[in-house]
Enzyme design. Sequence first.
Site, PDB file in Angstrom:
ATOM      1  N   CYS A   1       0.796  -1.240   0.000  1.00  0.00           N
ATOM      2  CA  CYS A   1       0.000   0.000   0.000  1.00  0.00           C
ATOM      3  C   CYS A   1       0.824   1.284   0.000  1.00  0.00           C
ATOM      4  O   CYS A   1       0.761   2.050  -0.964  1.00  0.00           O
ATOM      5  CB  CYS A   1      -0.934  -0.012   1.208  1.00  0.00           C
ATOM      6  SG  CYS A   1      -2.153  -1.331   1.105  1.00  0.00           S
TER       7      CYS A   1
HETATM    8  N1  LIG Z   1      -2.538  -6.040   1.760  1.00  0.00           N
HETATM    9  C1  LIG Z   1      -3.138  -5.018   2.329  1.00  0.00           C
HETATM   10  O1  LIG Z   1      -2.892  -4.758   3.489  1.00  0.00           O
HETATM   11  C2  LIG Z   1      -4.169  -4.171   1.572  1.00  0.00           C
HETATM   12  C3  LIG Z   1      -4.933  -3.284   2.327  1.00  0.00           C
HETATM   13  C4  LIG Z   1      -5.890  -2.522   1.673  1.00  0.00           C
HETATM   14  C5  LIG Z   1      -6.029  -2.626   0.294  1.00  0.00           C
HETATM   15  N2  LIG Z   1      -5.244  -3.472  -0.430  1.00  0.00           N
HETATM   16  C6  LIG Z   1      -5.461  -3.539  -1.874  1.00  0.00           C
HETATM   17  O2  LIG Z   1      -6.192  -4.723  -2.165  1.00  0.00           O
HETATM   18  C7  LIG Z   1      -5.794  -5.261  -3.433  1.00  0.00           C
HETATM   19  C8  LIG Z   1      -5.306  -6.685  -3.257  1.00  0.00           C
HETATM   20  O3  LIG Z   1      -4.171  -6.679  -2.425  1.00  0.00           O
HETATM   21  P1  LIG Z   1      -3.679  -7.952  -1.630  1.00  0.00           P
HETATM   22  O4  LIG Z   1      -2.741  -7.458  -0.603  1.00  0.00           O
HETATM   23  O5  LIG Z   1      -4.824  -8.788  -1.214  1.00  0.00           O
HETATM   24  O6  LIG Z   1      -2.880  -8.706  -2.795  1.00  0.00           O
HETATM   25  P2  LIG Z   1      -2.284 -10.207  -2.742  1.00  0.00           P
HETATM   26  O7  LIG Z   1      -1.142 -10.206  -3.670  1.00  0.00           O
HETATM   27  O8  LIG Z   1      -2.099 -10.635  -1.331  1.00  0.00           O
HETATM   28  O9  LIG Z   1      -3.460 -11.078  -3.338  1.00  0.00           O
HETATM   29  C9  LIG Z   1      -3.931 -10.954  -4.616  1.00  0.00           C
HETATM   30  C10 LIG Z   1      -4.331 -12.330  -5.123  1.00  0.00           C
HETATM   31  O10 LIG Z   1      -4.986 -12.162  -6.363  1.00  0.00           O
HETATM   32  C11 LIG Z   1      -4.614 -13.223  -7.222  1.00  0.00           C
HETATM   33  N3  LIG Z   1      -4.896 -12.796  -8.575  1.00  0.00           N
HETATM   34  C12 LIG Z   1      -4.241 -11.904  -9.342  1.00  0.00           C
HETATM   35  N4  LIG Z   1      -4.872 -11.730 -10.511  1.00  0.00           N
HETATM   36  C13 LIG Z   1      -5.962 -12.517 -10.487  1.00  0.00           C
HETATM   37  C14 LIG Z   1      -7.015 -12.762 -11.397  1.00  0.00           C
HETATM   38  N5  LIG Z   1      -7.074 -12.138 -12.560  1.00  0.00           N
HETATM   39  N6  LIG Z   1      -7.937 -13.673 -11.060  1.00  0.00           N
HETATM   40  C15 LIG Z   1      -7.906 -14.311  -9.882  1.00  0.00           C
HETATM   41  N7  LIG Z   1      -6.931 -14.092  -8.959  1.00  0.00           N
HETATM   42  C16 LIG Z   1      -5.983 -13.214  -9.267  1.00  0.00           C
HETATM   43  C17 LIG Z   1      -3.168 -13.495  -6.890  1.00  0.00           C
HETATM   44  O11 LIG Z   1      -2.793 -14.807  -7.238  1.00  0.00           O
HETATM   45  C18 LIG Z   1      -3.149 -13.258  -5.371  1.00  0.00           C
HETATM   46  O12 LIG Z   1      -3.337 -14.445  -4.641  1.00  0.00           O
HETATM   47  C19 LIG Z   1      -4.743  -4.304  -3.959  1.00  0.00           C
HETATM   48  O13 LIG Z   1      -5.364  -3.347  -4.771  1.00  0.00           O
HETATM   49  C20 LIG Z   1      -4.212  -3.640  -2.709  1.00  0.00           C
HETATM   50  O14 LIG Z   1      -3.682  -2.369  -2.955  1.00  0.00           O
HETATM   51  C21 LIG Z   1      -4.315  -4.263   0.202  1.00  0.00           C
END
Ligand SMILES: NC(=O)c1ccc[n+]([C@@H]2O[C@H](COP(=O)([O-])OP(=O)(O)OC[C@H]3O[C@@H](n4cnc5c(N)ncnc54)[C@H](O)[C@@H]3O)[C@@H](O)[C@H]2O)c1
Length: 401
Positions: free
Chosen positions: A257
């Site tokens: 983030c």
């Molecule tokens: N990690 C945090 O603390 C956090 C907090 C708030 C917001 N976010 C936001 O949330 C979103 C996701 O972040 P995250 O941390 O969960 O990411 P992550 O990398 O932990 O998880 C994303 C998952 O999506 C999968 N993926 C990617 N493309 C895909 C597709 N087309 N179809 C199906 N699966 C797919 C990946 O294999 C992965 O397992 C981002 O936009 C991030 O900025 C993250």
Amino acid sequence: MKIAVIGQGYVGLTISAFAGETYQVIGLDNNPIIVDQLNRGISHIEGVESDQLKRLIKGGNYIATNLGSDISDADLVVIAVPTPLTTNREPDLTFLDAACKTIGVNIRKPVLVINESTSFPGTLRNFIKPAIERYSNNRLEHLYAISPERVDPGRSDFNQKNTPRLYAGLSKEASERTREFYSKFCDNLIEVSSPEVAEAAKLFENTFRQVNIALVNEFAQIADALGISVYETLDAANTKPYGFMKFSPSAGVGGHCIPVDPTYLAAVAEEHGVPATFIRRANEVNLEMSEYIVKRVAEDNGGELKGKSVLVVGVAYKPNVADVRETAAELVIEHLRSRGAVVSWHDDVVGTWRGEKSSDLSGADISIVITKHDVVDAKAIMASAPYVFDTTGKLPQAHGL
Ligand SMILES: NC(=O)c1ccc[n+]([C@@H]2O[C@H](COP(=O)([O-])OP(=O)(O)OC[C@H]3O[C@@H](n4cnc5c(N)ncnc54)[C@H](O)[C@@H]3O)[C@@H](O)[C@H]2O)c1
């Protein structure tokens, strides 16, 4: 109600676990290893317990898949895929586009699509909706909403239930159905007037952290030049009961983030002719901390690191999680290696990173602490090398910021 959650990472699995207590959840992820693990009831995310996952699977309330066709009869779809930066550090919406394609191609009836992935204002209206319509050949009229995720992995005092959640739909019906969905597991729902406000609020929250961290990192350098303690000075400033919020210096920012989201805000600002110089500079200051730290360590060690064995302690981007995304440890290691140091790292919470295993916490000439997990003994860190440099403020006996 059948809920499909696209992306089973930090955000997607967390939301699946909460939603699974009320709804039937299908977790779609294109990583088959993750899908296999999840279906065996093994969680890969701090904050989602394997026991809970097993219980949800047993009760028929959770299943993971990597087949887009498995979500075809969902009633509601949550998007939780990565929104990283390209190699040119520009917003990269390719994962979001792929998720839209999955929805467009597979969903067979009108659904509510809620985006939880972080992106710039206008993403729901001008990117997600048109992309899904394009991929589905305008077959169906879906409802669209945004509810930015605020999860802080590894945190126990705030979770989906007690963290206030913003939301807004592209239509009144979308807003109402979004509220209904989250109200089963979130106590405080705040509707804002447009999806753009919700999208911008999320980016601003993280930009606020980024610039304050940069400010305190710059101040750490000023304090050192003045020969005063940055920590004592910050504690002193923090006695003011209003108008001050304490941030702590560090080797830089990591995770998905803080190093990424402000660039989404800067990019959209510049597209609208507003130079985001403050945000851009904050990012640079945080990135430059790694070089500053290595310079300080070199100065304390006769100006020369060539041939010295340096142990980097803690490579996760923050304490008590195994997440190494955008970790400051990476840049610190790069700068150390460019000065000829022989670098290894220790982090048993992370275990394996970039194909290397965590080294023993001992026997180095120099140890540099980037992240201090609670399970790592402070005395063991101090005994790991004759010279220890701490960037966390948790080891008062060490050299440090
Ligand atoms: N990690 C945090 O603390 C956090 C907090 C708030 C917001 N976010 C936001 O949330 C979103 C996701 O972040 P995250 O941390 O969960 O990411 P992550 O990398 O932990 O998880 C994303 C998952 O999506 C999968 N993926 C990617 N493309 C895909 C597709 N087309 N179809 C199906 N699966 C797919 C990946 O294999 C992965 O397992 C981002 O936009 C991030 O900025 C993250």
